[in-house]
Design an enzyme around this catalytic site. Structure first.
Site, mmCIF file in Angstrom:
data_model
loop_
_atom_site.group_PDB
_atom_site.id
_atom_site.type_symbol
_atom_site.label_atom_id
_atom_site.label_comp_id
_atom_site.label_asym_id
_atom_site.label_seq_id
_atom_site.Cartn_x
_atom_site.Cartn_y
_atom_site.Cartn_z
ATOM 1 N N TYR A 111 0.828 -1.220 0.000
ATOM 2 C CA TYR A 111 0.000 0.000 0.000
ATOM 3 C C TYR A 111 0.857 1.262 0.000
ATOM 4 C CZ TYR A 111 -3.619 -3.387 1.308
ATOM 5 O OH TYR A 111 -4.461 -4.475 1.334
ATOM 6 N N HIS A 112 1.851 1.308 -0.892
ATOM 7 C CA HIS A 112 2.744 2.467 -0.980
ATOM 8 C C HIS A 112 2.800 3.052 -2.391
ATOM 9 C CE1 HIS A 112 5.165 0.687 2.661
ATOM 10 N NE2 HIS A 112 4.003 1.202 3.019
#
Length: 568
Positions: A476-477
């Site tokens: 989730y980056h």
């Protein structure tokens, strides 16, 4: 709700960057700011976002998560992969894993080598990391003591698996570090978290907006979905947005600037929908081209990670806390005392290593977790267990974000193009094999049971590659889709100003030129703090004079305490 139709600044997106800007800009007397957020409030009584240990819950629904999906990823068995992004005041800081990791000093020194980004070196950025932070054990040359972001350090008496996993990393021949955000990131050590002293999630809504909301110069509109940015020629003059389910467009004007803080998915999407982006994409959708800027939505980067899971032979893991009958007591202790299992994100140990001498600074990150479960709370192993999250940090693979229509409610087309290079595959093979060596060290002898995942029979390059294809997930980056720089694919300059436009900036993780080594919330806040001073016309904070570690010719790894041979 707002009644004005004109403000000095309009900020699109109340996430980690947008809230930072809203708070800092309204510190100047008389400066009016409208903050638009497509999600709702950060309900303080909702344990799903406020209890650190409940971090998996917001990812499971759509109240706080946009829950995007990628196009079929060609190197990942054509899986459509999750791309969760925060929705609501706080943005992704409302639903993230709360790991406070700034990145490696060499990341920023690398940015500063790019033309136009000379003032983004680590020592230029460090004062802004410190400005944003209040660390619970006090300030030093690397950490702040008066900032809006509350940072909690791991304490003695936490789960014994954290200590054992760090010791195992050191026994495997890797460095020890007492502070992953201090002098030396490289090595294994305790991991700080964005949690308040009372055990609540320290989102930017709590840290920045709670104070800024008291100023009558800040107006916040939630459930405000940005349709597009309004232009007169090449000058941004306002924003058109929709509220809730209504199709009525509301137009507001910006006297000074429009500041786009939607994040790496929404910011390029809004620019493209507004006519700023690659002409070939816009023309296909009959979007009038305001400015042909080919880099908008390109250069998309992310971190991919896997979980290596082990059974735990002693009853010290968090497995019992997954059982419903144990959760009321955990919740009550957290709610009334702000302590206990609920008050931690449970990522209290981790590390950064170089998987080979070819890397000048760490290319592999570890998060250790004293339970065996997926990040989003699914597929919990029904026994005592623990796991290491392992992922590569600076993949050469590049993706893109494109709008699919003019409709602001339609999700964009997202392709990360994960694992597109040979380097990716080598890093993940090395990462799994090194993790197995770490797990076999004496410090974990009292706890280590069988390898649950991938499983001890998964040994060959081909078998490891297949495991990665089937099981690797996003960390989730997402980032870098509106990159800073001066080349033909750059979208903004070193102050976030969109090339070829006036009165328009992008300020969020999308403007990173290259992804940082670690989690992205702390760097995103730093970026906003730094650019806020530019917008306000203030002198930058003085460069830090702190020392920092550069590996140079130091080996990536020393001799392990216990030699482990790999099965072929």
């Amino acid at each position: 709700m707002t009644t004005q139709s004109e403000y000095d600044y309009i900020i699109i997106g109340a996430g980690s960057a947008g809230n930072t800007l809203a708070a800092r800009l309204t510190e100047d007397a008389g400066v009016t700011v409208l903050l638009l957020e497509a999600g709702g409030p950060d309900y303080r009584l909702d344990f799903r976002t406020q209890m650190p240990a409940a971090l998996a819950f917001p990812l499971q629904g759509r109240r706080y998560n946009w829950a995007y999906e990628t196009e079929p990823e060609p190197h990942m068995d054509n899986r459509r992969m999750e791309c969760g992004r925060g929705k609501g005041l706080g943005g992704s800081s409302l639903i993230n894993g709360m790991c406070y990791i700034r990145g490696n000093a060499m990341d920023y020194d690398g940015w500063a080598k790019e033309p136009g980004l000379e003032d983004w070196s680590y020592l230029d950025c460090l004062p802004y990391f410190r400005k944003a932070e209040t660390r619970d054990i006090g300030p030093n040359d690397y950490h702040g003591g008066e900032g809006p972001v509350s940072v909690t350090t791991p304490k003695a008496g936490n789960n014994p698996l954290f200590h054992a996993m760090v010791e195992a990393g050191v026994q495997a021949g890797f460095p020890r570090t007492d502070d992953l955000n201090g002098y030396q990131q490289e090595g294994f050590g305790p991991m700080d978290r964005t949690v308040t002293p009372k055990g609540r999630r320290a989102s930017t809504a709590r840290g920045y907006l709670d104070e800024a909301k008291k100023r009558d110069t800040l107006s916040i509109v939630t459930h405000a979905l940005t349709d597009r940015i309004l232009f007169e020629g090449k000058r941004a003059v306002g924003v058109a947005y929709l509220v809730g389910d209504s199709d009525t467009r509301i137009e507001v004007r910006a006297r000074k600037e429009v500041l786009l803080c939607g994040g790496a998915i929404a910011s390029p999407q809004i620019l493209q929908r507004s006519g700023v982006g690659p002409a070939e994409v816009l023309n296909k959708l009959d979007i009038p081209v305001v400015h042909d800027l080919p880099g908008v939505g390109q250069n998309l980067q992310d971190h991919l990670e896997m979980y290596l899971q082990y059974a735990c032979t002693q009853p010290v893991s968090l497995y019992p806390s997954l059982k419903w009958w144990n959760q009321p007591a955990i919740g009550a202790e957290w709610m009334f005392l702000g302590t206990g299992i609920g008050a931690s994100n449970q990522f209290e140990a981790g590390g950064f290593i170089r998987s080979s001498e070819a890397f000048e600074w760490p290319n592999i990150q570890y998060h250790f977790l004293p339970v065996a479960i997926n990040y989003n709370g699914t597929k919990g192993v029904q026994e005592h267990g623990f796991q290491a999250h392992v992922g590569s940090m600076r993949s050469p693979s590049r993706g893109r974000v494109h709008v699919k229509s003019k409709d602001p409610r339609e999700y964009p087309s997202i392709l990360f193009n994960y694992m597109a290079s040979d380097q990716d595959w080598q890093e993940f093979r090395d990462g799994i094999r090194l993790t197995r060596e770490i797990m076999q060290q004496p410090a974990l002898d009292p706890y280590r049971g069988r390898e649950i995942s991938p499983g001890i029979d998964v040994q060959s390059d081909e078998a490891l590659d297949q495991f990665v294809r089937e099981h690797a997930e996003t960390a989730y980056h997402p980032s870098c889709s509106c990159k800073m720089g001066t080349d033909e694919m750059a979208v903004v300059d070193g102050q976030g100003r969109v090339h070829g436009m006036q009165n328009l900036r992008v300020v969020d993780a999308s403007i990173m030129p290259i992804i940082t080594t670690g989690n992205l919330n702390a760097p995103t806040i730093m970026i906003a703090e730094k650019i806020a001073d530019k917008i306000r016309g203030r002198q930058p904070l003085p460069r830090s004079t702190a020392d920092y570690f550069v590996a140079g010719d130091k080996p990536a790894r020393g001799k392990p305490l216990r030699e482990i041979s790999h099965q072929a």
